[in-house]
Design a protein around this motif. Structure first.
Motif, mmCIF file in Angstrom:
data_model
loop_
_atom_site.group_PDB
_atom_site.id
_atom_site.type_symbol
_atom_site.label_atom_id
_atom_site.label_comp_id
_atom_site.label_asym_id
_atom_site.label_seq_id
_atom_site.Cartn_x
_atom_site.Cartn_y
_atom_site.Cartn_z
ATOM 1 N N UNK A 197 12.797 44.068 -18.130
ATOM 2 C CA UNK A 197 11.659 43.344 -17.549
ATOM 3 C C UNK A 197 11.839 41.827 -17.624
ATOM 4 N N UNK A 198 13.051 41.369 -17.355
ATOM 5 C CA UNK A 198 13.332 39.938 -17.381
ATOM 6 C C UNK A 198 12.989 39.301 -16.035
ATOM 7 N N UNK A 199 12.874 37.977 -16.036
ATOM 8 C CA UNK A 199 12.586 37.245 -14.808
ATOM 9 C C UNK A 199 13.857 37.029 -14.000
ATOM 10 N N UNK A 200 13.731 37.120 -12.677
ATOM 11 C CA UNK A 200 14.862 36.833 -11.799
ATOM 12 C C UNK A 200 15.378 35.418 -12.042
ATOM 13 N N UNK A 236 4.810 36.688 -11.430
ATOM 14 C CA UNK A 236 4.339 36.182 -12.723
ATOM 15 C C UNK A 236 3.901 34.737 -12.519
ATOM 16 N N UNK A 237 2.609 34.447 -12.635
ATOM 17 C CA UNK A 237 2.137 33.070 -12.427
ATOM 18 C C UNK A 237 2.714 32.120 -13.474
ATOM 19 N N UNK A 240 2.924 25.455 -13.062
ATOM 20 C CA UNK A 240 3.172 24.598 -11.906
ATOM 21 C C UNK A 240 4.200 25.267 -11.003
ATOM 22 N N UNK A 241 3.916 25.301 -9.710
ATOM 23 C CA UNK A 241 4.884 25.838 -8.768
ATOM 24 C C UNK A 241 4.616 27.283 -8.399
ATOM 25 N N UNK A 242 5.533 27.823 -7.619
ATOM 26 C CA UNK A 242 5.393 29.191 -7.126
ATOM 27 C C UNK A 242 5.553 30.190 -8.267
ATOM 28 N N UNK A 243 4.877 31.330 -8.171
ATOM 29 C CA UNK A 243 5.059 32.373 -9.198
ATOM 30 C C UNK A 243 6.520 32.825 -9.259
#
Length: 272
Positions: A197-200, A236-237, A240-243
């Motif tokens: 479940x890591x972030x891209x 994932x919010x 600042x910036x896009x999720x």
């Protein structure tokens, strides 16, 4: 090393008998199979010799498309054990040349022979010949990062759990070139990241920093895996910036699979 003639099942057996544990060695015009076997042989030696490998560019590129071979070779290069240069004028034979013997590698359908001579004058002349050829040969640049660096940075930059899964995946496969019969290192990294479940953003930044591939390559591969149903994402919010996108395994069979089953399950899903 032995100076006796050998007839054994495969080239790895010849290399185990002919590559010494110290000194300098030339491996000249090896086949693709021999390059793979040489890397594995050197990896297994506690005190390997310095090996200068002279080969045409095409087989070197073909073999180094496999992440398992290339990343191990990169470790050997970083350790000062293996050096790669491009052979422009291809000789007739494939040779292993040491200070004590010259071995010609001959492969038949079901066996490999190592035909040796320890004649001092001939060995000295052969070593001198390849010393001179080595000086004029162009260096082969290997862009794959060392496996040890990939593993250590994955643990520190992503998580120890991801590194454990990554190791389990690599231990479960015999190749990693992405040629249709296996998965490449970017795909494996993304599947491992999704399993944890890591972030891209995090896995692609790590991959680019360590030298696996660019962020764009990670993004393109992620999209392909989504289209194949292997990956899913959730937003994932951030402040600042896009999720950002959290990676998830897209199929229930992948979600239920152990790390060492990921590749087999993924390939089965793609084929069916």
């Amino acid at each position: 090393m032995t100076a006796e003639n050998l007839i054994v099942p495969d080239v790895a057996d010849v290399l185990e008998e002919t590559v010494p544990t110290d000194g300098d060695v030339y491996v000249v015009n090896p086949s693709r199979e021999t390059i793979v076997a040489l890397v594995a042989t050197l990896e297994d030696l506690d005190s390997p010799p310095v090996v200068r490998l002279l080969a045409p560019e095409r087989p070197l590129k073909d073999v180094m498309d496999d992440f398992l071979v290339a990343s191990t070779a990169a470790d050997l290069i970083e350790a000062g054990t293996l050096f790669l240069r491009v052979l422009d004028d291809r000789p007739v034979n494939s040779l292993v040349v040491t200070d004590d013997a010259v071995v010609s590698l001959v492969t038949a359908s079901d066996a490999t022979a190592g035909l040796s001579t320890a004649d001092e004058a001939f060995v000295a002349e052969t070593v001198a010949f390849y010393d001179e050829m080595w000086e004029t040969a162009g260096e082969f640049t290997l862009r794959t990062p060392p496996l040890s660096r990939v593993r250590s940075t994955l643990a520190t930059e992503i998580s120890e759990e991801a590194q454990t899964d990554f190791d389990a995946v690599l231990d479960s496969v015999s190749s990693a070139s992405g040629d249709g019969d296996d998965l490449d290192e970017v795909t494996i990294s993304l599947l491992v990241a999704a399993r944890n479940h890591e972030l891209l953003y995090d896995i692609s930044k790590w991959g680019e920093d360590v030298g696996l591939a660019s962020k764009a390559t990670f993004s393109r591969t992620k999209t392909q895996l989504e289209d194949q149903g292997l990956l899913d994402t959730e937003k994932v919010p951030i402040d600042v910036g896009r999720p950002r996108l959290r990676l998830l395994l897209g199929d229930e069979r992948l979600q239920d699979a152990a790390a060492d089953e990921l590749v087999d399950v993924a390939l089965d899903l793609v084929e069916n």
